[in-house]
Design an enzyme around this catalytic site. Structure first.
Site, PDB file in Angstrom:
ATOM      1  N   GLY A   1       0.714  -1.240   0.092  1.00 55.35           N
ATOM      2  CA  GLY A   1       0.073   0.076  -0.096  1.00 55.35           C
ATOM      3  C   GLY A   1       0.854   1.376  -0.006  1.00 55.35           C
ATOM      4  O   GLY A   1       1.940   1.429   0.520  1.00 55.35           O
ATOM      5  N   SER A   2       0.239   2.353  -0.702  1.00 53.07           N
ATOM      6  CA  SER A   2       1.047   3.495  -0.466  1.00 53.07           C
ATOM      7  C   SER A   2       0.907   4.123   0.960  1.00 53.07           C
ATOM      8  O   SER A   2       0.105   3.667   1.649  1.00 53.07           O
ATOM      9  CB  SER A   2       0.161   4.570  -1.496  1.00 53.07           C
ATOM     10  N   GLY A   3       1.859   5.408   1.177  1.00 53.05           N
ATOM     11  CA  GLY A   3       1.472   5.693   2.460  1.00 53.05           C
ATOM     12  C   GLY A   3       2.810   5.439   3.219  1.00 53.05           C
ATOM     13  O   GLY A   3       2.893   5.976   4.428  1.00 53.05           O
ATOM     14  N   HIS A   4       3.800   4.510   2.677  1.00 48.33           N
ATOM     15  CA  HIS A   4       4.916   4.029   3.213  1.00 48.33           C
ATOM     16  C   HIS A   4       6.208   4.731   2.747  1.00 48.33           C
ATOM     17  O   HIS A   4       7.319   4.161   3.155  1.00 48.33           O
ATOM     18  CB  HIS A   4       5.024   2.677   3.489  1.00 48.33           C
TER      19      HIS A   4
ATOM     20  N   LYS B   1       5.859  -8.245   2.422  1.00 50.52           N
ATOM     21  CA  LYS B   1       5.758  -8.002   3.824  1.00 50.52           C
ATOM     22  C   LYS B   1       4.542  -8.858   4.279  1.00 50.52           C
ATOM     23  O   LYS B   1       3.591  -9.058   3.568  1.00 50.52           O
ATOM     24  CB  LYS B   1       5.541  -6.375   3.928  1.00 50.52           C
TER      25      LYS B   1
ATOM     26  N   ASP C   1      -1.308  -8.439   1.267  1.00 47.81           N
ATOM     27  CA  ASP C   1      -0.077  -8.643   0.366  1.00 47.81           C
ATOM     28  C   ASP C   1       0.221 -10.219  -0.083  1.00 47.81           C
ATOM     29  O   ASP C   1       0.487 -10.531  -1.065  1.00 47.81           O
ATOM     30  CB  ASP C   1       1.167  -8.045   1.062  1.00 47.81           C
TER      31      ASP C   1
ATOM     32  N   HIS D   1       0.562   0.641   9.868  1.00 49.36           N
ATOM     33  CA  HIS D   1      -0.779   1.122   9.521  1.00 49.36           C
ATOM     34  C   HIS D   1      -1.552   1.694  10.564  1.00 49.36           C
ATOM     35  O   HIS D   1      -2.615   1.893  10.734  1.00 49.36           O
ATOM     36  CB  HIS D   1      -1.694   0.069   9.048  1.00 49.36           C
TER      37      HIS D   1
END
Length: 330
Positions: A53-56, A104, A109, A218
């Site tokens: 996911g984006s945001g990392h 991960k 995922d 998250h």
């Protein structure tokens, strides 16, 4: 919450367009959501593909380039990429030597990379997978069966990427990646909650004057909440948890990682405390990396990752790398 965005629905696409403009050494497919080093596939070289996911950020797209990942698949914010992205990435990364998926340990995922592996193999691409599960804070979480994958992802991608760059076969690259994960442990701390563009506000409630020990990337709950602690006290707790599980006899790589909202001034101060604890425990530190590498949007906080190394793993860590977020020796 104030955010530097246009609308929540286009956050990832806008970021990818900006990344493409800033990094012409990458091929960034904004529509199909794949980031690839421009010279891929490299003849005779194992391809490395990761995503999440984006945001990392800079994980994973910021780690695409010589010496690290061949391609990365960004999902929506805190949402796994889909199998079609992963298959496209594998196809463009494959030179005929096979592709390693670095995954991960989050349920979405894992499921999607497993499905992508089957689809890619149906297309004649040899696939190996390694699961990153380094977080010692909790055994299961909101998104995970087993330990979460966090900071060790950087160590796996860098060291396995160096082995692939040298021409190691797929079996060897996979073995090195698994060894790095097995030798790594992480622990995270949140000083504030993160805010997602879709929600426009914080994702969980963390009262003023409290922190979350063992938080996930998250915002998943950790071990406990406590009144705010000093940097030194946080280092004691984080390293106690890691060293209870890792017990290194050899030197370690140390990653002091910001969660996205903590300035370097504080991270370097926290690193001083991490180094103090490791010295008191008789743990030698071979290399230290400080900065924002595996983040959680605008969360204030930090994580610590240690990886017990030997001479070969240290040599691969020191090998040249040239990516948007990690660059040395070239």
């Amino acid at each position: 919450m104030k955010m530097l965005i246009n609308v929540a629905e286009t956050v990832v696409a806008d970021a990818l367009r900006g990344m493409a403009a800033a990094h012409p050494e990458l091929n960034v497919d904004v529509e199909r959501r794949v980031i690839v080093r421009r010279d891929a596939p490299v003849a005779g070289k194992v391809g490395l593909v990761s995503g999440g996911g984006s945001g990392h950020e800079p994980l994973h797209g910021g780690f695409v380039g010589p010496g690290m990942l061949t391609a990365a698949c960004p999902g929506e914010v805190f949402t796994s990429p889909v199998p079609d992205q992963m298959v496209r990435a594998a196809a463009v990364a494959d030179s005929g030597a096979g592709v390693l998926f670095v995954v991960k340990n989050y349920t979405g995922d894992v499921l999607n990379f497993d499905m992508a592996s089957e689809l890619a193999e149906d297309e004649g691409i040899q696939i190996a997978r390694v699961l990153v599960d380094d977080d010692v804070a909790v055994t299961d979480s909101l998104y995970t069966a087993g330990r979460r994958g966090t900071g060790a992802t950087l160590f796996v991608e860098k060291i396995a990427g160096a082995a692939a760059e040298e021409g190691a076969p797929l079996e060897r690259v996979e073995s090195i990646a698994r060894e790095v994960n097995a030798r790594s442990r992480s622990f995270g701390v949140a000083l504030s909650a993160c805010s997602t563009p879709a929600k426009g506000g914080v994702t969980f409630d963390l009262p003023a004057g409290e922190l979350e020990l063992g938080v996930g990337i998250h915002g998943e709950p950790g071990r406990e909440r406590r009144p705010m602690m000093t940097s030194g006290e946080i280092a004691d707790v984080a390293l106690d948890a890691i060293l209870e599980d890792l017990r290194p006899r050899n030197p370690v790589l140390a990653l002091v990682n910001g969660m996205g909202g903590t300035p370097l001034l504080e991270l370097y101060g926290f690193n001083a405390e991490v180094q103090r604890v490791l010295t008191e425990r008789g743990v030698a530190v071979a290399r230290t990396l400080v900065g924002n590498y595996v983040t959680s949007l605008d969360m204030a906080g930090c994580s610590v990752t240690l990886c017990e190394i030997d001479e070969e793993l240290l040599r691969l860590w020191d090998a040249p790398v040239s990516t948007p977020a990690l660059r040395w020796g070239r």
